[in-house]
Write a protein that holds these residues in place. Structure first.
Motif, PDB file in Angstrom:
ATOM      1  N   ASP A   5       0.737  -1.434  -0.013  1.00 53.50           N
ATOM      2  CA  ASP A   5      -0.156  -0.072  -0.112  1.00 53.50           C
ATOM      3  C   ASP A   5       0.729   1.143   0.045  1.00 53.50           C
ATOM      4  O   ASP A   5       0.838   2.122   1.065  1.00 53.50           O
ATOM      5  N   ARG A   6       1.566   1.404  -1.088  1.00 54.90           N
ATOM      6  CA  ARG A   6       2.542   2.601  -1.235  1.00 54.90           C
ATOM      7  C   ARG A   6       1.856   4.156  -1.099  1.00 54.90           C
ATOM      8  O   ARG A   6       2.351   4.975  -0.793  1.00 54.90           O
ATOM      9  N   ARG A   7       0.503   3.928  -1.539  1.00 54.89           N
ATOM     10  CA  ARG A   7      -0.210   5.300  -1.677  1.00 54.89           C
ATOM     11  C   ARG A   7      -0.873   5.530  -0.551  1.00 54.89           C
ATOM     12  O   ARG A   7      -1.363   6.712  -0.329  1.00 54.89           O
ATOM     13  N   GLY A   8      -0.821   4.581   0.354  1.00 52.88           N
ATOM     14  CA  GLY A   8      -1.538   4.942   1.577  1.00 52.88           C
ATOM     15  C   GLY A   8      -3.159   5.065   1.669  1.00 52.88           C
ATOM     16  O   GLY A   8      -3.699   5.810   2.510  1.00 52.88           O
ATOM     17  N   ALA A   9      -3.539   4.185   0.883  1.00 57.52           N
ATOM     18  CA  ALA A   9      -4.824   4.278   0.666  1.00 57.52           C
ATOM     19  C   ALA A   9      -5.597   3.502   1.610  1.00 57.52           C
ATOM     20  O   ALA A   9      -7.065   3.494   1.983  1.00 57.52           O
ATOM     21  N   ILE A  10      -5.127   2.522   2.477  1.00 57.42           N
ATOM     22  CA  ILE A  10      -5.492   1.699   3.337  1.00 57.42           C
ATOM     23  C   ILE A  10      -5.448   2.386   4.941  1.00 57.42           C
ATOM     24  O   ILE A  10      -3.991   2.441   5.226  1.00 57.42           O
ATOM     25  N   ALA A  11      -6.252   2.629   5.701  1.00 55.84           N
ATOM     26  CA  ALA A  11      -5.930   2.981   7.091  1.00 55.84           C
ATOM     27  C   ALA A  11      -6.043   1.824   8.047  1.00 55.84           C
ATOM     28  O   ALA A  11      -7.164   1.279   8.345  1.00 55.84           O
ATOM     29  N   PHE A  12      -4.777   1.602   8.431  1.00 58.03           N
ATOM     30  CA  PHE A  12      -4.893   0.199   9.499  1.00 58.03           C
ATOM     31  C   PHE A  12      -5.101   0.648  10.605  1.00 58.03           C
ATOM     32  O   PHE A  12      -4.598   1.913  11.284  1.00 58.03           O
ATOM     33  N   VAL A  13      -6.216  -0.169  11.336  1.00 58.29           N
ATOM     34  CA  VAL A  13      -6.496   0.299  12.830  1.00 58.29           C
ATOM     35  C   VAL A  13      -6.304  -0.859  13.619  1.00 58.29           C
ATOM     36  O   VAL A  13      -6.793  -1.911  13.387  1.00 58.29           O
ATOM     37  N   ALA A  54      -7.911  -1.554  -3.333  1.00 57.45           N
ATOM     38  CA  ALA A  54      -7.194  -0.181  -2.950  1.00 57.45           C
ATOM     39  C   ALA A  54      -5.750  -0.090  -3.399  1.00 57.45           C
ATOM     40  O   ALA A  54      -5.050   0.621  -3.208  1.00 57.45           O
ATOM     41  N   ILE A  55      -5.129  -1.509  -3.670  1.00 59.36           N
ATOM     42  CA  ILE A  55      -3.770  -1.547  -4.252  1.00 59.36           C
ATOM     43  C   ILE A  55      -3.549  -1.876  -5.575  1.00 59.36           C
ATOM     44  O   ILE A  55      -4.168  -2.870  -5.821  1.00 59.36           O
ATOM     45  N   PRO A  56      -3.127  -0.958  -6.519  1.00 65.09           N
ATOM     46  CA  PRO A  56      -3.118  -1.096  -7.891  1.00 65.09           C
ATOM     47  C   PRO A  56      -2.584  -2.468  -8.449  1.00 65.09           C
ATOM     48  O   PRO A  56      -3.359  -3.112  -9.045  1.00 65.09           O
ATOM     49  N   VAL A  57      -1.708  -2.997  -7.769  1.00 65.95           N
ATOM     50  CA  VAL A  57      -1.104  -4.419  -8.445  1.00 65.95           C
ATOM     51  C   VAL A  57      -1.913  -5.525  -7.940  1.00 65.95           C
ATOM     52  O   VAL A  57      -2.079  -6.449  -8.727  1.00 65.95           O
TER      53      VAL A  57
END
Length: 99
Positions: A5-13, A54-57
Motif C-alpha cells: 500500500d505505497r499510496r497509503g490508501a488503507i487506514a490500518f486500525v 485499494a492496491i493497484p497491483v
C-alpha cells in the motif's frame, strides 16, 4: 499488505488495545474487517478483497472477488487459514524469540 500500500490508501486500525471498536472487540480480533469508502463494514475474504481493490497491483484480484462464486471459494480458504492461525502465530513467536 502495508508494504504494498505505497499510496497509503488503507487506514490500518489496531483494535487489540484501547480505543473505540465498531463491533465487539473479540469479533473484531477473530476476523479481518474492512470498509471501503462509503461502504458497509465487511469481514473475512470480502475484507481482503476490499483491501486488494485499494492496491493497484492487487486490484484485478479484488475485482475478481466481486464474483460471488469466487468470493465463496476465497471465504472457504480464509476459514481454513483461521483454523491454522493459532499454530502459525505460536510458531512465528518461537521463531522470533530464537532470532
Amino acid at each position: 499488505m502495508r508494504r504494498l500500500d505505497r499510496r497509503g490508501a488503507i487506514a490500518f486500525v489496531d483494535v487489540s488495545g484501547g480505543g473505540a471498536c465498531p463491533l465487539d472487540r473479540a469479533a473484531m480480533l477473530a476476523r479481518l474487517h474492512a470498509r471501503e469508502e462509503g461502504g458497509p463494514l465487511v469481514s473475512g475474504a470480502e475484507a481482503f478483497a476490499a483491501m486488494w481493490r485499494a492496491i493497484p497491483v492487487l486490484r484485478p484480484l479484488g475485482e475478481l472477488a466481486r464474483n460471488r462464486l469466487i468470493l465463496a471459494a476465497l471465504e472457504r480458504l480464509y476459514l481454513g487459514f483461521l483454523r491454522i492461525r493459532p499454530r502459525l502465530q505460536r510458531w512465528l513467536t518461537r521463531r522470533a524469540a530464537r532470532a
